[in-house]
Design an enzyme around this catalytic site. Structure first.
Site, PDB file in Angstrom:
ATOM      1  CB  SER A  14      49.675  21.196 -32.699  1.00 40.38           C
ATOM      2  OG  SER A  14      50.882  21.639 -32.147  1.00 40.38           O
ATOM      3  CD  GLU A  58      47.293  23.834 -34.921  1.00 39.42           C
ATOM      4  OE1 GLU A  58      47.160  24.013 -33.698  1.00 39.42           O
ATOM      5  OE2 GLU A  58      48.372  23.944 -35.522  1.00 39.42           O
ATOM      6  NE  ARG A  93      48.879  27.286 -34.206  1.00 41.09           N
ATOM      7  CZ  ARG A  93      49.613  28.166 -33.515  1.00 41.09           C
ATOM      8  NH1 ARG A  93      49.367  29.462 -33.621  1.00 41.09           N
ATOM      9  NH2 ARG A  93      50.603  27.756 -32.754  1.00 41.09           N
TER      10      ARG A  93
HETATM   11  C1  LIG Z   1      56.292  18.597 -37.397  1.00 50.95           C
HETATM   12  C2  LIG Z   1      55.311  19.730 -37.596  1.00 50.95           C
HETATM   13  C3  LIG Z   1      55.416  20.871 -36.811  1.00 50.95           C
HETATM   14  C4  LIG Z   1      54.512  21.938 -36.974  1.00 50.95           C
HETATM   15  N1  LIG Z   1      54.659  23.044 -36.189  1.00 50.95           N
HETATM   16  C5  LIG Z   1      53.801  24.083 -36.336  1.00 50.95           C
HETATM   17  C6  LIG Z   1      53.955  25.261 -35.524  1.00 50.95           C
HETATM   18  O1  LIG Z   1      54.869  25.375 -34.705  1.00 50.95           O
HETATM   19  N2  LIG Z   1      53.047  26.258 -35.690  1.00 50.95           N
HETATM   20  C7  LIG Z   1      52.041  26.187 -36.613  1.00 50.95           C
HETATM   21  O2  LIG Z   1      51.260  27.136 -36.714  1.00 50.95           O
HETATM   22  N3  LIG Z   1      51.885  25.077 -37.392  1.00 50.95           N
HETATM   23  C8  LIG Z   1      52.733  24.042 -37.281  1.00 50.95           C
HETATM   24  N4  LIG Z   1      52.581  22.923 -38.064  1.00 50.95           N
HETATM   25  C9  LIG Z   1      51.453  22.861 -39.031  1.00 50.95           C
HETATM   26  C10 LIG Z   1      51.837  23.259 -40.475  1.00 50.95           C
HETATM   27  O3  LIG Z   1      53.214  23.216 -40.647  1.00 50.95           O
HETATM   28  C11 LIG Z   1      51.326  24.653 -40.838  1.00 50.95           C
HETATM   29  O4  LIG Z   1      49.940  24.709 -40.697  1.00 50.95           O
HETATM   30  C12 LIG Z   1      51.693  25.043 -42.272  1.00 50.95           C
HETATM   31  O5  LIG Z   1      51.391  26.396 -42.499  1.00 50.95           O
HETATM   32  C13 LIG Z   1      50.994  24.172 -43.313  1.00 50.95           C
HETATM   33  O6  LIG Z   1      51.588  24.422 -44.564  1.00 50.95           O
HETATM   34  P1  LIG Z   1      51.345  23.461 -45.805  1.00 50.95           P
HETATM   35  O7  LIG Z   1      51.875  24.136 -47.009  1.00 50.95           O
HETATM   36  O8  LIG Z   1      51.901  22.130 -45.516  1.00 50.95           O
HETATM   37  O9  LIG Z   1      49.747  23.437 -45.825  1.00 50.95           O
HETATM   38  P2  LIG Z   1      48.749  22.343 -46.397  1.00 50.95           P
HETATM   39  O10 LIG Z   1      48.569  21.259 -45.387  1.00 50.95           O
HETATM   40  O11 LIG Z   1      49.123  21.944 -47.759  1.00 50.95           O
HETATM   41  O12 LIG Z   1      47.420  23.223 -46.459  1.00 50.95           O
HETATM   42  C14 LIG Z   1      46.840  23.715 -45.282  1.00 50.95           C
HETATM   43  C15 LIG Z   1      45.574  24.526 -45.629  1.00 50.95           C
HETATM   44  O13 LIG Z   1      45.925  25.695 -46.338  1.00 50.95           O
HETATM   45  C16 LIG Z   1      45.289  25.727 -47.625  1.00 50.95           C
HETATM   46  N5  LIG Z   1      46.283  26.278 -48.548  1.00 50.95           N
HETATM   47  C17 LIG Z   1      47.553  25.845 -48.736  1.00 50.95           C
HETATM   48  N6  LIG Z   1      48.181  26.626 -49.640  1.00 50.95           N
HETATM   49  C18 LIG Z   1      47.284  27.567 -50.025  1.00 50.95           C
HETATM   50  C19 LIG Z   1      47.326  28.651 -50.955  1.00 50.95           C
HETATM   51  N7  LIG Z   1      48.421  28.946 -51.667  1.00 50.95           N
HETATM   52  N8  LIG Z   1      46.211  29.395 -51.108  1.00 50.95           N
HETATM   53  C20 LIG Z   1      45.074  29.141 -50.404  1.00 50.95           C
HETATM   54  N9  LIG Z   1      44.982  28.126 -49.522  1.00 50.95           N
HETATM   55  C21 LIG Z   1      46.073  27.348 -49.329  1.00 50.95           C
HETATM   56  C22 LIG Z   1      44.940  24.283 -47.935  1.00 50.95           C
HETATM   57  O14 LIG Z   1      43.854  24.200 -48.832  1.00 50.95           O
HETATM   58  C23 LIG Z   1      44.607  23.762 -46.557  1.00 50.95           C
HETATM   59  O15 LIG Z   1      43.291  24.137 -46.197  1.00 50.95           O
HETATM   60  C24 LIG Z   1      53.478  21.848 -37.944  1.00 50.95           C
HETATM   61  C25 LIG Z   1      53.387  20.686 -38.747  1.00 50.95           C
HETATM   62  C26 LIG Z   1      54.292  19.649 -38.587  1.00 50.95           C
HETATM   63  C27 LIG Z   1      54.194  18.441 -39.462  1.00 50.95           C
END
Ligand SMILES: Cc1cc2nc3c(=O)[nH]c(=O)nc-3n(C[C@H](O)[C@H](O)[C@H](O)COP(=O)(O)OP(=O)(O)OC[C@H]3O[C@@H](n4cnc5c(N)ncnc54)[C@H](O)[C@@H]3O)c2cc1C
Length: 339
Positions: free
Chosen positions: A239, A335, A165
């Site tokens: 998580s 996380e 992670r």
């Molecule tokens: C119901 C649910 C289930 C989930 N299950 C999992 C799972 O099974 N496994 C897992 O690993 N995670 C899981 N997650 C967490 C999440 O989905 C992941 O971490 C996902 O990759 C976040 O994507 P996001 O675009 O929403 O990120 P955001 O929340 O928008 O951003 C997360 C971080 O990444 C940075 N960021 C985003 N885009 C960029 C970019 N283009 N360039 C540079 N930095 C960037 C942001 O600044 C921030 O620091 C889950 C979340 C939910 C709500």
């Protein structure tokens, strides 16, 4: 021209549905928009913060500076031979759409990561993982723009320094690059990972002996839907805490007190524990405290049941961490990115 707005409320852009405003906010759809945003931020002496789908972000205070919401699209097969294919996804694409793209082209390796919410660009940031697969296992390279200079750079697997992670983008490169696209290296033949999270059991129950990609993603969908709350109806960020990794010596002591503690080997002389099990063990699974609670089917998921404020979430996090520490002498680490 880029539309930069003032005081945009961020709650609707996150799956926790919490968060005050960003001082400045804009949506980028291509590389040109990103460069324009960088130039604007430089001219106005504003810091940049990037938002994808907001599914791993908890906004607790007004964000000073410019928040860039990334909507850069595009899915493409960039190389294909008899053994593997390289597929490139625009960083603002929905991650599951990228996985679906692989599935429809009969490419193997990404299927266990189906339905992880969020965007392609955020996937490397925390090296997303599920059911025994992590992004790093299928990662080829990514393209990113340096926020300070506007220069473009390609990051290899080694450059990204992936770990559980985490990646360089969560550590020394935090907030320094906007990831433009991610390229995966996927196999043209299956190499299933079915031993995690009851995938195999579910296939057996359905009488599927020789699964195909569609079977696997259907099973993953069923398992995830049965365990995880849908952010559209129950706001959450998946998580909330990482599974703690402790030394084998500390683990041996814990095992004496808790012979049933779930554990997995993690590198040399280290053991990974289940934060969800620990939260359940201290009696917090399914319990609500005002508008918040740890989900009844998965104790690691913090749910915003009823319009909680950022302050209430921060207090609740403290409460959960204190309860786990009191019992296990282990400090849980978030996380979710807390801003
Ligand atoms: C119901 C649910 C289930 C989930 N299950 C999992 C799972 O099974 N496994 C897992 O690993 N995670 C899981 N997650 C967490 C999440 O989905 C992941 O971490 C996902 O990759 C976040 O994507 P996001 O675009 O929403 O990120 P955001 O929340 O928008 O951003 C997360 C971080 O990444 C940075 N960021 C985003 N885009 C960029 C970019 N283009 N360039 C540079 N930095 C960037 C942001 O600044 C921030 O620091 C889950 C979340 C939910 C709500």
């Amino acid at each position: 021209m880029l539309n930069i707005v003032k005081n945009e409320i961020l709650a609707p852009y996150t799956t926790m549905k919490i968060g005050p405003a960003a001082e400045f906010f804009t949506i980028v759809k291509n590389r040109k928009d990103v460069l324009e945003a960088i130039t604007w931020a430089k001219a106005n002496k504003k810091k940049i913060m990037i938002l994808g789908g907001g599914s791993n972000t908890l906004v607790t205070k007004k964000i000073k500076g410019l928040v860039i919401k990334n909507e850069i699209k595009g899915l493409d097969i960039v190389e294909k031979n008899k053994d593997y294919a390289l597929i490139e996804g625009g960083s603002g694409e929905i991650w599951s759409k990228f996985v679906n793209f692989a599935v429809t082209h009969d490419l193997y390796g990404a299927e266990n990561l189906f339905l992880i919410p969020g965007t392609v660009g955020a996937a490397p940031v925390q090296n997303i993982g599920a059911y025994g697969v992590e992004l790093k296992d299928i990662f080829f390279h990514l393209k990113a723009i340096e926020l300070k200079t506007g220069a473009e750079k390609i990051f290899s697997l080694v450059d990204c320094d992936f770990s559980y992670r985490s990646s360089a983008f969560k550590k020394e490169l935090k907030n320094q690059y906007l990831i433009l696209s991610v390229t995966l290296k996927l196999s043209r033949t299956p190499d299933w990972k079915l031993d995690y999270g009851s995938i195999k059991e579910n296939l057996t129950l359905k009488g599927i002996v020789k699964p195909n990609l569609k079977n696997i993603i259907a099973v993953i969908q069923e398992i995830r839907n049965s365990k995880l709350p849908n952010p559209a109806t129950l706001p959450n960020s998946g998580s909330f805490f990482q599974n703690p990794i402790i030394s084998s010596i500390k683990f041996k002591k814990l095992l004496k007190k808790y012979p049933d503690i779930p554990n997995w080997p993690s590198g040399k002389n280290e053991v990974k524990l289940s934060a969800g099990w620990m939260i359940e063990r201290v009696g917090l699974k399914g319990k609500k405290f005002g508008p918040l609670g740890m989900y009844e089917k998965q104790a690691l998921v913090l749910v915003n049941y009823n319009n909680a404020s950022a302050g209430q979430v921060l207090n609740f996090i403290k409460k959960v961490k204190a309860a786990v520490y009191k019992e296990f002498k282990i400090t849980l680490k978030e996380e979710v990115n807390i801003l």
